[in-house]
Design a protein around this motif. Structure first.
Motif, PDB file in Angstrom:
ATOM      1  N   ASP A  92       0.806  -1.207   0.000  1.00 32.41           N
ATOM      2  CA  ASP A  92       0.000   0.000   0.000  1.00 32.41           C
ATOM      3  C   ASP A  92       0.847   1.269   0.000  1.00 32.41           C
ATOM      4  O   ASP A  92       0.552   2.229  -0.697  1.00 32.41           O
ATOM      5  CB  ASP A  92      -0.916  -0.025   1.227  1.00 32.41           C
ATOM      6  N   ARG A  93       1.928   1.294   0.788  1.00 40.82           N
ATOM      7  CA  ARG A  93       2.726   2.517   0.871  1.00 40.82           C
ATOM      8  C   ARG A  93       4.148   2.192   1.332  1.00 40.82           C
ATOM      9  O   ARG A  93       4.388   1.167   1.958  1.00 40.82           O
ATOM     10  CB  ARG A  93       2.087   3.513   1.841  1.00 40.82           C
ATOM     11  N   GLN A  94       5.043   3.119   1.009  1.00 37.62           N
ATOM     12  CA  GLN A  94       6.423   2.960   1.437  1.00 37.62           C
ATOM     13  C   GLN A  94       6.833   4.173   2.266  1.00 37.62           C
ATOM     14  O   GLN A  94       6.273   5.265   2.136  1.00 37.62           O
ATOM     15  CB  GLN A  94       7.353   2.792   0.243  1.00 37.62           C
ATOM     16  N   LEU A  95       7.793   3.931   3.149  1.00 38.48           N
ATOM     17  CA  LEU A  95       8.279   4.992   4.031  1.00 38.48           C
ATOM     18  C   LEU A  95       9.787   4.862   4.140  1.00 38.48           C
ATOM     19  O   LEU A  95      10.305   3.769   4.351  1.00 38.48           O
ATOM     20  CB  LEU A  95       7.637   4.874   5.420  1.00 38.48           C
ATOM     21  N   VAL A  96      10.480   5.975   4.007  1.00 37.19           N
ATOM     22  CA  VAL A  96      11.932   6.019   4.215  1.00 37.19           C
ATOM     23  C   VAL A  96      12.208   6.945   5.388  1.00 37.19           C
ATOM     24  O   VAL A  96      11.750   8.089   5.412  1.00 37.19           O
ATOM     25  CB  VAL A  96      12.670   6.504   2.948  1.00 37.19           C
ATOM     26  N   ARG A  97      12.952   6.428   6.358  1.00 36.09           N
ATOM     27  CA  ARG A  97      13.265   7.201   7.558  1.00 36.09           C
ATOM     28  C   ARG A  97      14.773   7.352   7.707  1.00 36.09           C
ATOM     29  O   ARG A  97      15.516   6.373   7.543  1.00 36.09           O
ATOM     30  CB  ARG A  97      12.734   6.490   8.808  1.00 36.09           C
ATOM     31  N   PRO A  98      15.262   8.550   8.025  1.00 34.04           N
ATOM     32  CA  PRO A  98      16.677   8.709   8.374  1.00 34.04           C
ATOM     33  C   PRO A  98      16.889   8.224   9.804  1.00 34.04           C
ATOM     34  O   PRO A  98      16.056   8.458  10.682  1.00 34.04           O
ATOM     35  CB  PRO A  98      16.911  10.214   8.252  1.00 34.04           C
ATOM     36  N   LEU A  99      17.983   7.545  10.050  1.00 32.61           N
ATOM     37  CA  LEU A  99      18.276   7.020  11.385  1.00 32.61           C
ATOM     38  C   LEU A  99      19.527   7.624  12.009  1.00 32.61           C
ATOM     39  O   LEU A  99      19.623   7.721  13.237  1.00 32.61           O
ATOM     40  CB  LEU A  99      18.439   5.492  11.331  1.00 32.61           C
TER      41      LEU A  99
END
Length: 924
Positions: A906-913
């Motif tokens: 359904d959706r993608q998410l990119v997070r900086p860590l």
């Protein structure tokens, strides 16, 4: 995030000063939920020693990031206190097979193979994949505590036990109008309690991530309350695990009902079974399956040769036998004196009671006398019963009982001796008589002989089973009925089992034997049967038939590991009816009980199972050992090191007493233990566990942890020898899903504010951003995970980044020089680093879109195939849809379609860590 009948429910953890350590939930259709934009993240420096704060935050983030739902590698199941048995792991992998979209499986392993451990392993993996937030386990009453104990002690999964005492606690805590299943996320409850009307409405509104139903053969009759309950749970659960050692009753329609619970489209509308669908949804092995036999080794000692002891009847018992034979079983021209409607049945009830004990026969006679009317036929029956009762009252001694006492003494049961035995009998009155008589004749205290039967309350049944497992408990002989023949583990201190009565059912014999003949039995089990042998020819023939029944069970156990297929009924009552017919002379035993070699003949359901699972010649070869999987902490050598660092971060001095801002942390590396005083926010996570365990082990005052598997197994075994007579260990194993680790992760994640990331130094040539990308479906489950780094070779031009994917988080840390702890020479200058975050996120989003395309297409393809299955089922159903039960099935298929559609990406998410800058000279 959770899909509920009232809409999307978002679960959040408080990070700010006022809400730190607090969890909350919000409905998106009631509350305004504004997600933070990862590209806007703020960069802050970490000045903690050895970058401890950043390391903990990263490790906790990884732990809180669910594994992809299609991941085949086992990550936590193999790290509990379960022996590494390949056949159990293969069952777990089958449950997780991504081709099935949803984990749905019937665990039909034979008695003793460890289905409870397989259940615990499956649930552990579901939790790690974010698919096990809400779990319901349904079992028979007498194994509630055993199931709770195994899930907690071996896998660190805390469940509330809703037995009679647990339900009372709930009523005291919750308003009468509150749905108890919204309050407890993970519960164990008996099927007898749950199927009542008072819970149906609550269950109908509750969605579960996973439901487990033990002894599921009791669900197959579509007209029963058990089946109604199962249908409600099946349609409201994503994962469904059914467990039964007797998975069908010989009827294809009943077995099809179990398959429909797992997958409504697995059975065509016409009801015909498909071999491939059965193979897809069912796991079945037995003691002598190649993949089992080669791995159980000394942890499952083979049976000794069974002892079938013929006991000559006394003169008084022979008189009773003759009266039964001549007047009741094989009457002369005048016919049976019985005045009821089942003239062929009641005499055998008397015979069975006689073969059990004088006490049981007297009870049967008295019960019948109390129901007789006043007509002439009733008067005739009354006279016959009174004559039988008078003869029975003359039996001052019982030959079989005397032989039982001799046998118990022979095997070593006695005062101050460790040997234990379980004695099975059919009649409750016999059990009570044995409990009253044995202490005196064995010269042991009354408490050395314990009684268990189905009429006892659930908490009493559980207490009896618990005591029998304890080395220090005084009980030496457990006299029990067939309530203890299913699900109960009695092998911890016992390898002697005695059939005081012989069940007229192969299934029941096998179930009883499986209580001590199972995986984990270190001593060769000795199974003994006592058979009263009257001198009358007809009764003597009956005894020989029962003796042959025992021999048939042992033969099938050795050759097949399963006995139900020999009679083809897979139902205790049907087997008893056939044996009764054999005893009455209407059938031959060889016609009723087939030879092992003939089991696979024919084309019925029995033959289908034999062909798919049971027959040795069709067994699949044992699988090769699974490939090693990347498990355990990423930035720490083990879980306890992670916990220790988290405590040092959270408290000024964790070794200090709580009054001095510590938790009394102590770690003994050599001994393999650690301990702490749990703070209030940790204590509340244990509230669902048994209150006696929490109190006697003082868990809420001092939590003692076993930090190695060897130490964990040692303390678990020691609990069975403990003077407290409590099988819950004093040091609980620190399994990867332990609540204390989850609590530590929540604390560590609170180190950063909203939408912040740390800046640290590392082995990089230019500023580099570590990112994680996730692809989720409409249910919020992770379909794929990608770990990336974005390096900025020209910091003057932050719009350009070199994106590099990594196979795992650990691979990325190695690339950054963060695979080991580093010294921290001081704060990083974060000026200009925030400008790197947005381009890193945006370019990573474009990159992961390509990476995720294959994963998305794979899931979409499987969803499409599954939808096609449902379309095909509906096309076939069109011609039959006028049948009312088929309409109900179609409604279930429609629910399946909606659930399948929600599995699509359904959706993608990119997070900086993390932002990593080059280290200065000499600052590595």
């Amino acid at each position: 995030m959770e899909e509920t009948t009232d809409g999307q429910l978002v679960h959040v953890q408080g990070l700010g000063e006022l809400v730190r350590g607090t969890s909350a939930s919000f409905y998106r259709n009631l509350d305004e939920v504004v997600p933070l934009e990862p590209a806007d993240a703020t960069v802050v420096t970490d000045d903690s020693p050895r970058y401890r704060t950043a390391r903990l935050w990263l490790e906790s983030t990884i732990r809180k990031t669910p594994q992809p739902i299609g991941e085949q590698a086992l990550s936590v199941a193999t790290r509990g206190l379960a022996d590494a048995l390949s056949y159990q792991q293969s069952a777990v992998r089958k449950a997780l097979d991504p081709a099935n979209l949803r984990p749905r499986l019937l665990l039909a392993d034979a008695v003793g193979l460890g289905k409870t451990l397989e259940i615990g392993m499956i649930l552990s993996e579901l939790v790690r994949r974010g698919r096990g937030e809400r779990i319901l386990v349904v079992t028979p009453r007498h194994v509630l505590e055993q199931m709770q104990h195994e899930l907690w002690c071996r896998f660190a999964l805390p469940f509330v036990r809703l037995d009679s005492a647990g339900i009372q606690r709930v009523r005291q805590k919750l308003p009468a109008t509150r749905n108890p299943f919204t309050y407890f996320k993970r519960a164990i409850i008996s099927i007898d309690t749950l199927k009542s009307d008072r819970y149906v409405a609550s269950l109908s509104k509750q969605r579960w991530d996973a439901v487990v139903i033990d002894e599921s053969h009791n669900l197959s009759n579509s007209t029963t309350m058990n089946n109604r309950l199962a249908r409600i749970l099946a349609r409201n659960a994503e994962a469904l695990i059914l467990a039964s050692a007797t998975p069908h009753n010989g009827r294809a329609d009943s077995f099809a009902e179990l398959l429909r619970l797992l997958d409504p489209s697995a059975v065509p509308p016409d009801g015909q079974l498909d071999k491939e669908e059965v193979r897809r949804l069912v796991v079945r092995r037995h003691r002598h399956s190649p993949e089992v036999a080669q791995v159980v080794g000394a942890d499952w000692a083979p049976r000794q040769e069974p002892e079938n002891l013929l006991v000559p009847a006394t003169t008084e018992e022979n008189a009773v036998a003759r009266e039964l034979a001549d007047t009741w079983l094989w009457p002369g021209p005048g016919g049976s004196p019985y005045s009821g409607q089942n003239a062929s049945l009641f005499p055998w009830t008397l015979a069975k009671a006689f073969l059990s004990s004088p006490a049981a026969l007297r009870e049967s006679i008295d019960g019948r006398l109390g129901r007789l009317g006043d007509d002439d036929q009733a008067a005739r029956e009354r006279r016959a019963l009174q004559e039988l009762a008078e003869l029975n009252d003359n039996c001052r001694t019982s030959a079989k009982y005397q032989r039982l006492v001799e046998h118990l003494k022979k095997i070593g049961v006695g005062k101050n001796k460790p040997i234990r035995a379980v004695v099975f009998a059919e009649r409750v009155e016999t059990l009570r008589w044995l409990q009253r008589s044995l202490p005196k004749d064995l010269k042991v205290p009354a408490e050395a002989v314990e009684l268990m039967h189905g009429g006892l309350a659930d908490d009493k049944q559980q207490a009896v089973v618990e005591a029998f497992k304890q080395e220090q408990a005084p009980v030496r002989v457990l006299v029990t009925g067939d309530v203890a023949s299913e699900g109960v583990n009695l092998h911890a201190q016992c390898h002697h089992l005695i059939h005081y009565d012989i069940p007229w059912s192969l299934i029941r014999i096998e179930q009883r034997n499986g209580r001590i003949d199972r995986y984990g039995q270190k001593n060769p089990p000795l199974i003994t049967a006592l058979l009263l042998d009257p001198d009358g020819e007809k009764f003597a023939g009956d005894v020989r038939i029962l003796a042959r029944l025992l021999e048939k069970e042992n033969e099938a156990h050795t050759a097949l590991g399963d006995v139900a297929s020999l009679m083809g009924h897979y139902d205790v009552k049907s087997e008893e009816d056939d044996i009764r017919a054999v005893l009455a002379g209407r059938k031959e035993l060889d016609d009723v009980v087939r030879p092992v070699t003939d089991v696979a003949a024919g084309n019925d359901l029995t033959a289908l199972f034999a062909q798919l699972f049971d027959t040795p010649s069709t067994q699949q070869p044992a699988p090769s050992p699974p490939e090693p999987t990347k498990t355990g902490p990423t930035l720490y050598p083990d879980d306890v090191s992670y916990l220790e660092d988290a405590l040092r971060q959270a408290f000024i001095d964790p070794t200090a007493a709580p009054s001095k801002d510590g938790v009394g942390w102590r770690r003994n590396v050599d001994f393999g233990t650690a301990e702490l005083v749990p703070p209030p926010d940790l204590v509340q996570r244990f509230d669902v566990l048994p209150q006696r365990y929490l109190a006697e082990r003082k868990v809420t005052e001092k939590l003692v942890l076993a930090t190695t598997p060897a130490r964990g197994k040692d303390r678990l075994a020691a609990a069975l020898r403990d003077a407290s007579k409590l099988s819950w260990p004093d040091a609980h194993y620190l399994a990867p899903l332990h609540p204390v680790l989850d609590w530590a992760a929540d604390r560590a994640l609170a180190a950063l504010g909203r939408n912040e990331v740390f800046a640290v130094r590392g082995s990089v040539d230019a500023p580099t951003v570590l990112l994680v990308g996730t692809l989720t479906n409409k249910r919020g489950q992770v379909v794929a995970v990608a770990w990336l780094t974005a390096q900025f070779p020209d910091q003057e031009n932050p719009t350009f980044a070199l994106i590099a994917p990594h196979g795992s988080a650990r691979d990325a840390f190695i690339e950054l020089g963060w695979d080991e702890a580093r010294t921290n020479p001081g704060p990083v200058d974060v000026t200009g680093l925030k400008a790197l975050v947005a381009p890193a996120v945006h370019q990573a989003e474009r990159h992961v879109r390509t990476l995720f395309d294959a994963a998305a297409e794979d899931v979409k393809s499987r969803v499409k195939q599954w939808s096609a299955r449902l379309d095909h089922w509906e096309d076939e159903a069109e011609a039959l849809i006028q049948r009312s039960e088929l309409k109900l099935r179609r409604a279930t298929v429609d629910q399946e379609r909606a659930m399948v559609a929600a599995m699509a990406p359904d959706r993608q998410l990119v997070r900086p860590l993390l932002v990593v800058v080059p280290e200065s000279e000499g600052e590595k």
